[in-house]
Design a protein around this motif. Structure first.
Motif, PDB file in Angstrom:
ATOM      1  N   ILE A  43      11.998  21.004 -54.430  1.00  0.00           N
ATOM      2  CA  ILE A  43      12.083  21.804 -53.205  1.00  0.00           C
ATOM      3  C   ILE A  43      13.363  21.515 -52.416  1.00  0.00           C
ATOM      4  O   ILE A  43      13.968  22.449 -51.856  1.00  0.00           O
ATOM      5  CB  ILE A  43      10.846  21.587 -52.325  1.00  0.00           C
ATOM      6  N   PRO A  44      13.825  20.256 -52.312  1.00  0.00           N
ATOM      7  CA  PRO A  44      15.090  20.024 -51.586  1.00  0.00           C
ATOM      8  C   PRO A  44      16.255  20.817 -52.166  1.00  0.00           C
ATOM      9  O   PRO A  44      17.117  21.305 -51.418  1.00  0.00           O
ATOM     10  CB  PRO A  44      15.306  18.516 -51.721  1.00  0.00           C
ATOM     11  N   LEU A  45      16.298  20.976 -53.477  1.00  0.00           N
ATOM     12  CA  LEU A  45      17.383  21.726 -54.104  1.00  0.00           C
ATOM     13  C   LEU A  45      17.246  23.222 -53.835  1.00  0.00           C
ATOM     14  O   LEU A  45      18.247  23.942 -53.748  1.00  0.00           O
ATOM     15  CB  LEU A  45      17.405  21.462 -55.608  1.00  0.00           C
ATOM     16  N   GLN A  46      16.009  23.700 -53.683  1.00  0.00           N
ATOM     17  CA  GLN A  46      15.816  25.105 -53.338  1.00  0.00           C
ATOM     18  C   GLN A  46      16.297  25.390 -51.919  1.00  0.00           C
ATOM     19  O   GLN A  46      16.748  26.489 -51.618  1.00  0.00           O
ATOM     20  CB  GLN A  46      14.340  25.479 -53.490  1.00  0.00           C
ATOM     21  N   HIS A  47      16.189  24.387 -51.041  1.00  0.00           N
ATOM     22  CA  HIS A  47      16.680  24.541 -49.673  1.00  0.00           C
ATOM     23  C   HIS A  47      18.208  24.464 -49.611  1.00  0.00           C
ATOM     24  O   HIS A  47      18.807  24.967 -48.652  1.00  0.00           O
ATOM     25  CB  HIS A  47      16.101  23.443 -48.779  1.00  0.00           C
ATOM     26  N   ALA A  48      18.838  23.831 -50.600  1.00  0.00           N
ATOM     27  CA  ALA A  48      20.281  23.608 -50.545  1.00  0.00           C
ATOM     28  C   ALA A  48      21.057  24.919 -50.449  1.00  0.00           C
ATOM     29  O   ALA A  48      22.093  24.989 -49.773  1.00  0.00           O
ATOM     30  CB  ALA A  48      20.735  22.810 -51.765  1.00  0.00           C
ATOM     31  N   PHE A  49      20.575  25.958 -51.113  1.00  0.00           N
ATOM     32  CA  PHE A  49      21.208  27.278 -51.046  1.00  0.00           C
ATOM     33  C   PHE A  49      20.153  28.284 -51.473  1.00  0.00           C
ATOM     34  O   PHE A  49      19.920  28.482 -52.663  1.00  0.00           O
ATOM     35  CB  PHE A  49      22.431  27.347 -51.961  1.00  0.00           C
ATOM     36  N   ASN A  50      19.506  28.921 -50.490  1.00  0.00           N
ATOM     37  CA  ASN A  50      18.371  29.779 -50.835  1.00  0.00           C
ATOM     38  C   ASN A  50      18.817  31.195 -51.188  1.00  0.00           C
ATOM     39  O   ASN A  50      19.945  31.599 -50.884  1.00  0.00           O
ATOM     40  CB  ASN A  50      17.327  29.776 -49.713  1.00  0.00           C
ATOM     41  N   PRO A  51      17.949  31.990 -51.830  1.00  0.00           N
ATOM     42  CA  PRO A  51      18.336  33.333 -52.289  1.00  0.00           C
ATOM     43  C   PRO A  51      18.799  34.267 -51.175  1.00  0.00           C
ATOM     44  O   PRO A  51      19.692  35.092 -51.396  1.00  0.00           O
ATOM     45  CB  PRO A  51      17.051  33.850 -52.948  1.00  0.00           C
ATOM     46  N   ASN A  52      18.202  34.176 -49.979  1.00  0.00           N
ATOM     47  CA  ASN A  52      18.651  35.036 -48.886  1.00  0.00           C
ATOM     48  C   ASN A  52      20.104  34.758 -48.523  1.00  0.00           C
ATOM     49  O   ASN A  52      20.904  35.681 -48.296  1.00  0.00           O
ATOM     50  CB  ASN A  52      17.763  34.841 -47.663  1.00  0.00           C
ATOM     51  N   ALA A  53      20.456  33.474 -48.465  1.00  0.00           N
ATOM     52  CA  ALA A  53      21.833  33.098 -48.166  1.00  0.00           C
ATOM     53  C   ALA A  53      22.774  33.575 -49.270  1.00  0.00           C
ATOM     54  O   ALA A  53      23.893  34.027 -48.998  1.00  0.00           O
ATOM     55  CB  ALA A  53      21.943  31.583 -47.996  1.00  0.00           C
ATOM     56  N   ALA A  54      22.321  33.488 -50.520  1.00  0.00           N
ATOM     57  CA  ALA A  54      23.158  33.933 -51.640  1.00  0.00           C
ATOM     58  C   ALA A  54      23.424  35.433 -51.565  1.00  0.00           C
ATOM     59  O   ALA A  54      24.553  35.885 -51.798  1.00  0.00           O
ATOM     60  CB  ALA A  54      22.487  33.580 -52.960  1.00  0.00           C
ATOM     61  N   LEU A  55      22.410  36.214 -51.240  1.00  0.00           N
ATOM     62  CA  LEU A  55      22.593  37.662 -51.144  1.00  0.00           C
ATOM     63  C   LEU A  55      23.543  38.032 -50.008  1.00  0.00           C
ATOM     64  O   LEU A  55      24.389  38.922 -50.160  1.00  0.00           O
ATOM     65  CB  LEU A  55      21.238  38.337 -50.943  1.00  0.00           C
ATOM     66  N   VAL A  56      23.403  37.355 -48.872  1.00  0.00           N
ATOM     67  CA  VAL A  56      24.312  37.615 -47.756  1.00  0.00           C
ATOM     68  C   VAL A  56      25.751  37.307 -48.160  1.00  0.00           C
ATOM     69  O   VAL A  56      26.671  38.088 -47.894  1.00  0.00           O
ATOM     70  CB  VAL A  56      23.906  36.774 -46.521  1.00  0.00           C
ATOM     71  N   MET A  57      25.952  36.172 -48.825  1.00  0.00           N
ATOM     72  CA  MET A  57      27.301  35.803 -49.237  1.00  0.00           C
ATOM     73  C   MET A  57      27.854  36.779 -50.273  1.00  0.00           C
ATOM     74  O   MET A  57      29.029  37.176 -50.210  1.00  0.00           O
ATOM     75  CB  MET A  57      27.325  34.376 -49.796  1.00  0.00           C
ATOM     76  N   MET A  58      27.033  37.204 -51.213  1.00  0.00           N
ATOM     77  CA  MET A  58      27.488  38.145 -52.228  1.00  0.00           C
ATOM     78  C   MET A  58      27.941  39.461 -51.612  1.00  0.00           C
ATOM     79  O   MET A  58      29.023  39.979 -51.934  1.00  0.00           O
ATOM     80  CB  MET A  58      26.367  38.415 -53.240  1.00  0.00           C
ATOM     81  N   LEU A  59      27.131  40.007 -50.717  1.00  0.00           N
ATOM     82  CA  LEU A  59      27.471  41.289 -50.109  1.00  0.00           C
ATOM     83  C   LEU A  59      28.714  41.173 -49.232  1.00  0.00           C
ATOM     84  O   LEU A  59      29.587  42.046 -49.245  1.00  0.00           O
ATOM     85  CB  LEU A  59      26.286  41.800 -49.292  1.00  0.00           C
ATOM     86  N   ALA A  60      28.797  40.085 -48.457  1.00  0.00           N
ATOM     87  CA  ALA A  60      29.956  39.898 -47.581  1.00  0.00           C
ATOM     88  C   ALA A  60      31.225  39.695 -48.382  1.00  0.00           C
ATOM     89  O   ALA A  60      32.272  40.314 -48.093  1.00  0.00           O
ATOM     90  CB  ALA A  60      29.712  38.714 -46.654  1.00  0.00           C
ATOM     91  N   LEU A  61      31.182  38.839 -49.398  1.00  0.00           N
ATOM     92  CA  LEU A  61      32.383  38.584 -50.203  1.00  0.00           C
ATOM     93  C   LEU A  61      32.753  39.794 -51.055  1.00  0.00           C
ATOM     94  O   LEU A  61      33.932  40.058 -51.295  1.00  0.00           O
ATOM     95  CB  LEU A  61      32.163  37.355 -51.085  1.00  0.00           C
ATOM     96  N   GLY A  62      31.744  40.540 -51.513  1.00  0.00           N
ATOM     97  CA  GLY A  62      32.040  41.768 -52.236  1.00  0.00           C
ATOM     98  C   GLY A  62      32.772  42.768 -51.363  1.00  0.00           C
ATOM     99  O   GLY A  62      33.727  43.421 -51.802  1.00  0.00           O
ATOM    100  N   ALA A  63      32.342  42.869 -50.090  1.00  0.00           N
ATOM    101  CA  ALA A  63      33.019  43.774 -49.152  1.00  0.00           C
ATOM    102  C   ALA A  63      34.435  43.289 -48.849  1.00  0.00           C
ATOM    103  O   ALA A  63      35.369  44.096 -48.759  1.00  0.00           O
ATOM    104  CB  ALA A  63      32.200  43.867 -47.865  1.00  0.00           C
ATOM    105  N   ILE A  64      34.607  41.974 -48.697  1.00  0.00           N
ATOM    106  CA  ILE A  64      35.940  41.427 -48.439  1.00  0.00           C
ATOM    107  C   ILE A  64      36.872  41.699 -49.625  1.00  0.00           C
ATOM    108  O   ILE A  64      38.036  42.073 -49.451  1.00  0.00           O
ATOM    109  CB  ILE A  64      35.842  39.916 -48.150  1.00  0.00           C
ATOM    110  N   GLY A  65      36.356  41.502 -50.831  1.00  0.00           N
ATOM    111  CA  GLY A  65      37.171  41.768 -52.014  1.00  0.00           C
ATOM    112  C   GLY A  65      37.558  43.236 -52.124  1.00  0.00           C
ATOM    113  O   GLY A  65      38.698  43.565 -52.469  1.00  0.00           O
ATOM    114  N   ALA A  66      36.607  44.124 -51.830  1.00  0.00           N
ATOM    115  CA  ALA A  66      36.909  45.549 -51.874  1.00  0.00           C
ATOM    116  C   ALA A  66      37.928  45.927 -50.810  1.00  0.00           C
ATOM    117  O   ALA A  66      38.864  46.698 -51.062  1.00  0.00           O
ATOM    118  CB  ALA A  66      35.617  46.353 -51.682  1.00  0.00           C
ATOM    119  N   PHE A  67      37.775  45.362 -49.619  1.00  0.00           N
ATOM    120  CA  PHE A  67      38.686  45.680 -48.515  1.00  0.00           C
ATOM    121  C   PHE A  67      40.111  45.238 -48.829  1.00  0.00           C
ATOM    122  O   PHE A  67      41.073  45.852 -48.356  1.00  0.00           O
ATOM    123  CB  PHE A  67      38.189  44.992 -47.243  1.00  0.00           C
TER     124      PHE A  67
END
Length: 277
Positions: A75-99
């Protein structure tokens, strides 16, 4: 007596390091970039640290058996970087790369760039190199801050783990490298589409909707899902992976990361050579 005029000396061809330096200056000069990266970092940290703090707050509400098995269950490793945070980062970085590429097409400054450096492929390669390096550093800093921050919070309850814990380094690296993979994916889509709204829709579809729509219940659906960055990340961050009917390997997930990054950069370089401005 006649005098021959000397032919003008040809301008030296731009070196790749000159192109990357120019792209770095261009990115640094954009006022929106620090805001975009800063907002992304705050959102990702809020999801990760918030989840760890919730566990810290309600720790005593857990049964003694749950508290005893907390670390062993990963469980500590699941808290280290959870799926919601990963999705936010993916969408934000994808938009930055496109921009990074669409903004030049929308403003017309790409014509000035290509007029100064006719070697279009080299220009796009330099953009991809700078974007990949910058987002890799960003991803590493964000993943490290998330890991050590969440484990410090959990450590106050005696439930945190260190980087030497089995699987911890893999999760940190996978979460960090998800940033450049997402950014380069958005960059490639931007180079292909060249329209801001359509590029953003395509980026969201590829990075978010497709992984959700594809399941592991059928072979071809699982195969296609396993070829996407988000599902590769899920495979890498799973502390105790139990293979389903159509399971796959850790090496396969790392390969997906590498292929998406390299192919995205190659697509951007090739398409700009074959299309008009």
């Amino acid at each position: 007596m006649t005098f021959a005029l000397a032919a003008p000396a040809a301008e030296p061809r731009a070196r790749f390091r000159d192109l990357t330096a120019a792209e770095w200056i261009k990115i640094r000069s954009l006022r929106s970039m620090p805001l975009a990266y800063g907002t992304t970092a705050l959102a990702v940290l809020a999801f990760n640290l918030g989840g760890a703090y919730d566990t810290y707050t309600y720790w005593n509400a857990r049964s003694a058996a749950d508290r005893a098995q907390f670390v062993g269950d990963g469980i500590p490793l699941q808290h280290a970087f959870n799926p919601n945070a990963a999705l936010v980062m993916m969408l934000a970085l994808g938009a930055i790369g496109a921009f990074a590429i669409v903004s030049e097409y929308s403003t017309g400054t790409i014509r000035t760039t290509f007029a100064a450096v006719p070697a279009r492929g080299a220009v796009l390669a330099a953009k991809a190199a700078v974007l990949g390096a910058l987002t890799t550093v960003f991803g590493l800093l964000l993943a490290a801050a998330s890991f050590f921050g969440t484990q410090a919070i959990l450590g106050a309850r005696g439930a945190g783990v260190g980087l030497d814990h089995p699987g911890a380094l893999r999760i940190l690296l996978a979460s960090a490298l998800l940033a450049p993979v997402s950014a380069l994916t958005g960059f490639a889509l931007g180079a292909l589409v060249r329209q801001t709204a359509t590029t953003m829709i395509a980026t969201v579809t590829v990075l978010l909707f497709l992984p959700i729509a594809l399941t592991d219940g059928r072979y071809w659906s699982a195969l296609l899902g396993h070829s996407l960055p988000y599902q590769a990340w899920l495979r890498l961050v799973e502390p105790h992976y139990v293979a389903p009917q159509f399971g796959w390997t850790e090496a396969g997930a790392w390969t997906v990361f590498a292929v998406w990054a390299l192919v995205s950069a190659a697509v951007a370089v090739v398409c700009v050579r074959r299309r008009d401005q």
